[in-house]
Design a protein around this motif. Sequence first.
Motif: not given
Length: 198
Positions: A165-177, A179-188, A190-195
């Motif tokens: 999971v790679r951030p895409n800082p073009v529009l959505a704020p950091r908090a949105v990213y 929040t989403k990755v925290a939920r995804w990491k609980e479910e999956w 195995e994900l590698t989440v980049l800061p």
Amino acid sequence: MPGRLPLVEQLDGLRSVLSRNEVLTDVMTRAAALELPGWYVTAGCLFQTVWNVVTGGPPTNGIKDYDIFYFDGTDLSWEAEDAVIKAGREVFAGLPAEVEIRNEARVHLWYEQKFGIPCPPHESTETAIDCFAATTCCLGVRLNSDGTWRVYAPHGLSDVFNLVVRPNPVLAPRAVYETKVARWKEEWPELTVLPWPN
């Protein structure tokens, strides 16, 4: 691992993997009948199906809803979008899933109120998909009239298959990213989440 294959083979792999989610293929078939301009099935239902298959889980595991984006700049009223949403309710009735339909030509009208930052008007469904909080999410699929698939994947498919999971800082704020990755990491897990970049 499909993420290391040539792009053509990755596309074949994507179709093969997504086809294992029967809810998704049903959504695509029914969505095609709506004949919405520039439509795609997009977001979590796609990359999360891939994550599920890659990690050996049931294809529909953890998928909250099925998003359909379309682009109609001829009428930006809520009433026009709501008419499409209501038509969609009938088309998707009986599916064991929530289907959300949104006109991406209208996003700039409500985005700032919801997320606290302005969103310039999108020019197409593709430019809307380009603005997801993670590049991994920038993916859209639709069924063409001849039964072939159109895949929009501006950042390729390697990260999706490789659980990155790679951030895409073009529009959505950091908090949105975050929040989403925290939920995804609980479910999956195995994900590698980049800061998010500083």
